[in-house]
Enzyme design. Structure first.
Site, mmCIF file in Angstrom:
data_model
loop_
_atom_site.group_PDB
_atom_site.id
_atom_site.type_symbol
_atom_site.label_atom_id
_atom_site.label_comp_id
_atom_site.label_asym_id
_atom_site.label_seq_id
_atom_site.Cartn_x
_atom_site.Cartn_y
_atom_site.Cartn_z
ATOM 1 N N ASP A 490 -1.022 -5.485 -10.132
ATOM 2 C CA ASP A 490 0.079 -4.650 -9.634
ATOM 3 C C ASP A 490 1.303 -4.769 -10.547
ATOM 4 O OD1 ASP A 490 1.470 -3.000 -7.914
ATOM 5 O OD2 ASP A 490 1.033 -4.178 -6.124
ATOM 6 N N ASP A 552 0.420 4.414 -2.851
ATOM 7 C CA ASP A 552 0.586 3.597 -1.640
ATOM 8 C C ASP A 552 0.545 4.466 -0.395
ATOM 9 O OD1 ASP A 552 0.685 1.162 -2.806
ATOM 10 O OD2 ASP A 552 2.842 0.844 -2.567
HETATM 11 C C1 GLA Z 1 2.619 -2.746 -3.956
HETATM 12 C C2 GLA Z 1 1.227 -2.166 -3.963
HETATM 13 C C3 GLA Z 1 0.613 -2.323 -2.582
HETATM 14 C C4 GLA Z 1 0.570 -3.785 -2.213
HETATM 15 C C5 GLA Z 1 1.953 -4.395 -2.310
HETATM 16 C C6 GLA Z 1 1.921 -5.897 -2.161
HETATM 17 O O1 GLA Z 1 3.470 -2.034 -3.139
HETATM 18 O O2 GLA Z 1 1.258 -0.835 -4.356
HETATM 19 O O3 GLA Z 1 -0.678 -1.770 -2.564
HETATM 20 O O4 GLA Z 1 -0.329 -4.453 -3.062
HETATM 21 O O5 GLA Z 1 2.577 -4.114 -3.559
HETATM 22 O O6 GLA Z 1 3.153 -6.463 -2.260
#
Ligand code: GLA
Length: 734
Positions: A490, A552
């Site tokens: 990420d 997301d």
């Molecule tokens: C980001 C990612 C999510 C999740 C969060 C965790 O927002 O896009 O899918 O993994 O971080 O903190």
């Protein structure tokens, strides 16, 4: 790769590359050719990009040049520079040792190569001698001693040309590269539209189409990363080009950092489009003897509209960009812990959830954010990033103990054990971390300027070798410590306070070194990119990782827009898509389970992101059916050709995936909102054999019927309906 010919005035011909008199070059694909020549002044001048044609080299622009425009302004230049009367935006702009920015790159020679040279330290397309052929052109600016080496390659089966180049300082003084766009597209006067993708967190990949007007229009990322805001891609299409017909040129930049796209329609009506590094994040110093490489850009041409362009990108990127062993392999149906648990877990809770997954038939359990940090436990987004050690309170017996227990669970209905995956965000650090306490100088910062935090975190300076080595070691140690099959990498903020503009590019080179090293060391791991969703969905990282989290936003309705938009460039095989709970956590919308699942099945990496225990028995049974169906659909999404039969804007979006050879396919069709007492438009198929018969849902149709009179689907008076229909070509004598 075989190097065949060095410079000379001879004609050279290898498969797909033709050189006349050492001065006119044609890169030939099955459905296009790309041609340019060296003019009397030694400049590289573009001749043709489009449906195959033998084009005579042209020397000048409009017949009657008057006013201030010079020949150079009007010429279709392959590597436009500044200072000698070309008043359009250039690809390159270099301050030489003498202090000025005038350059005059003149042709000195060429080589023809079967195959494609590697681009050291940068992601790029690749291929064997049967897949791709290359021409390497050398130009020199005598005054400064700068040498430009341009690498053009053609992938004949994909109607794609790629280009990157290297500038080498063979002079005696430092120079500064201020601008280095990788590809310059030259278009004749005409009515052109540009198409591109914009968005933000949780609303990625919205398609914009607008007329190219006289003047300059463009977009960029200055985030340090490719970003949610704009994608490093642009299509130039004729104003009457549609999804299925008309010329479409797609430019895609194989890079994950700041970039710029400039489309300039000059007063002469000719269009020049540059795509490449963002000039504000460059200013690259080149000492005598040093070289700088502009990353690769890919250009595809299709005469079959935006759909044809997308299919060229998809096949090219699957076959010749993604180097992962997973590219075509069925991805295990997964459950990601994020939306089901957020930061609230420990080893026992994780184990209970892992058991649930195995019981229901899920093949991979992914533990998202929150598992690490010793002195500063990651119990929220305020602390712990940077400290890649499992938290001892959450894992009293260590991470390996949990992973071993989870991976000993056998998965219902299969002969496999459950696999285990983890989340990491290696490029970031919370000030509340042992790493930051030990190395406050390791983050991006500009003198004593405040270090701006976003999501309570700062960005590590990956241009530093010591930071790169730390990450290779820290992440490598976690991956070697347990039986981990999947990594979600990420990246949740943009870059601020760069110590120098060029740090942005140096960071990318550092990131690619880290990712290259880890993916080579752990080639069997399924790597999954993410940047607050689709904030780094770009060809650069898709070279190393076969897939990326698309957004997301897991709402079924919004995802239709996001996934259709993303598919403009990126193969559906590269999209991660999950079924989440309702009301949806991002937009509160309630949609049926099957609708969410069918939308998610259009992504190569299908999964769930919810608490299975919150489902009732009926829903659990439906989840089992959904898993079985997703596994049937998956090969089509991974290896099929995508035809976007109708877009989400129509209210009845539909995607047809046809396997190579055209014998089998699957149609995923949706009704987004009920329309009372109104008909849905027929779905006009594409990519079928007109003479063949096809079976869909136990009915037989001819290819002609499906393509010309269309399939009429019946929808009830309900919102959020979906259908998954398999398509089979019947034997000809049937
Ligand atoms: C980001 C990612 C999510 C999740 C969060 C965790 O927002 O896009 O899918 O993994 O971080 O903190």
């Amino acid at each position: 790769m075989t190097q065949l010919t060095s410079s000379g005035a001879a004609d050279t011909e290898i498969a797909h590359v033709n050189v006349q008199n050492g001065r006119a070059f044609s890169l030939n694909a099955f459905g296009m050719n790309y041609a340019f020549h060296v003019d009397a002044n030694g400049e590289l001048v573009h001749d043709h990009f489009g449906t195959p044609a033998e084009v005579q080299p042209t020397e000048v622009g409009p017949e009657h040049i008057s006013g201030w425009a010079t020949r150079l302004t009007d010429e279709k230049r392959e590597l436009p520079d500044v200072g000698r009367g070309d008043f359009r935006l250039p690809a390159i702009h270099i301050r030489t040792g003498a202090g000025h920015t005038v350059t005059e790159f003149k042709y000195t020679g060429y080589e023809v190569v079967r195959g494609k040279p590697e681009l050291e330290g940068l992601p790029a397309t690749f291929g064997g001698e049967r897949d791709v052929a290359s021409v390497i052109i050398t130009l020199e600016d005598e005054e400064s001693g700068l040498v430009a080496t341009l690498r053009y390659s053609v992938f004949p089966a994909h109607n794609a040309v790629t280009r990157s180049y290297t500038i080498t300082n063979k002079g005696g003084q430092d120079v500064e590269i201020k601008r280095a766009a990788s590809f310059t597209l030259n278009l004749d006067a005409g009515e052109w539209d540009m198409v591109y993708l914009t968005g933000d967190w949780a609303r990625e990949a919205n398609q914009v189409r607008r007329r190219v007007e006289t003047g300059t229009q463009g977009f960029h990322s200055l985030c340090g990363y490719s970003s949610h805001f704009f994608n490093p891609f642009v299509a130039l299409v004729s104003s009457d080009t549609t999804e299925t017909s008309g010329p479409a040129y797609g430019l895609s930049f194989v890079y994950s950092g700041s970039f710029a796209v400039e489309v300039e329609k000059f007063v002469s009506d000719r269009v020049r489009a540059n795509i490449g590094l963002h000039p504000l994040h460059l200013d690259w110093k080149l000492a005598p003897g040093e070289s700088f490489t502009a990353p690769e850009s890919v250009a595809v041409f299709s005469n079959h509209g935006l759909g044809g362009m997308s299919r060229s990108f998809h096949r090219l990127y699957r076959d010749h960009l993604s180097r992962s062993e997973w590219t075509y392999r069925p991805r295990p149906v997964l459950l990601n812990s994020w939306e089901g648990m957020y930061f609230d877990f420990d080893a026992e809770k994780l184990y209970t959830k892992a058991k649930d997954c195995a019981d229901i038939g899920i093949k991979l359990y992914v533990m998202d954010d929150g598992w690490f940090g010793v002195k500063h436990p990651r119990t929220g987004d305020h602390a712990g990033l940077g400290d890649w050690v499992p938290n001892p309170d959450r894992f009293p017996n260590g991470l390996d103990d949990l992973v071993s227990r989870a991976t000993s669970l056998s998965v219902h209905g299969s002969d496999q054990n459950l696999k285990f995956g983890i989340w990491v965000e290696p490029e970031m650090v919370n000030p509340q971390s042992e790493l930051y306490e030990a190395h406050p100088d390791w983050v991006l910062h500009a003198g004593r300027h405040k270090r701006t935090e976003q999501r309570n975190q700062l960005v590590l300076d990956l241009s530093r070798r010591d930071v790169q080595d730390y990450l290779i070691d820290a992440i490598g140690s976690v991956l070697a410590s347990a039986n981990i099959s999947f990594v979600k990498w990420d990246n949740n903020r943009a870059m601020h306070e760069l110590p120098s503009p060029s740090t942005a590019h140096a960071y990318m080179l550092g990131l690619y070194r880290v990712v290259d090293s880890l993916t080579r060391r752990f080639p069997h791991i399924l790597w999954d990119g993410c940047a607050s969703g689709g904030g780094r969905f770009d060809p650069g990282l898709l070279h190393y990782w076969p897939q990326s989290w698309t957004s997301d936003n897991t709402d079924g309705l919004d995802r239709l827009h996001i996934q259709f938009g993303t598919s403009l460039v990126y193969p559906p095989s590269s999209m991660g898509a999950h079924v989440s709970a309702v009301p949806n956590h991002q937009v509160q919308r309630v949609t049926p389970l099957e609708f969410r699942a069918h939308v998610a099945m259009m992504g190569g990496s299908f999964g769930f992101e919810l608490d299975l225990q919150a489902l009732d028995d009926g829903e659990r049974a439906r989840v089992r059916d959904i898993i079985a169906l997703s596994e049937k659909v998956s090969p089509y999404v991974l290896g099929g050709d995508l035809y976007r039969l109708a877009a989400p804007e129509s209210n009845y979006p539909a995607a047809l995936f046809m396997m190579p050879g055209g014998g089998r396919g699957v149609l995923l069709a949706f009704c987004m909102q009920a329309r009372i007492h109104r008909y849905a438009p027929p779905l006009f198929f594409a990519g079928l054999d007109r003479m063949a018969a096809y079976e869909i849902d136990c009915k037989t149709y001819t290819g002609t019927d499906l393509m010309h009179s269309g399939l009429k689907l019946h929808w009830d008076a309900r919102d959020y309906q979906s259908k998954v229909l398999f398509v089979k070509r019947l034997p000809y004598d049937n």
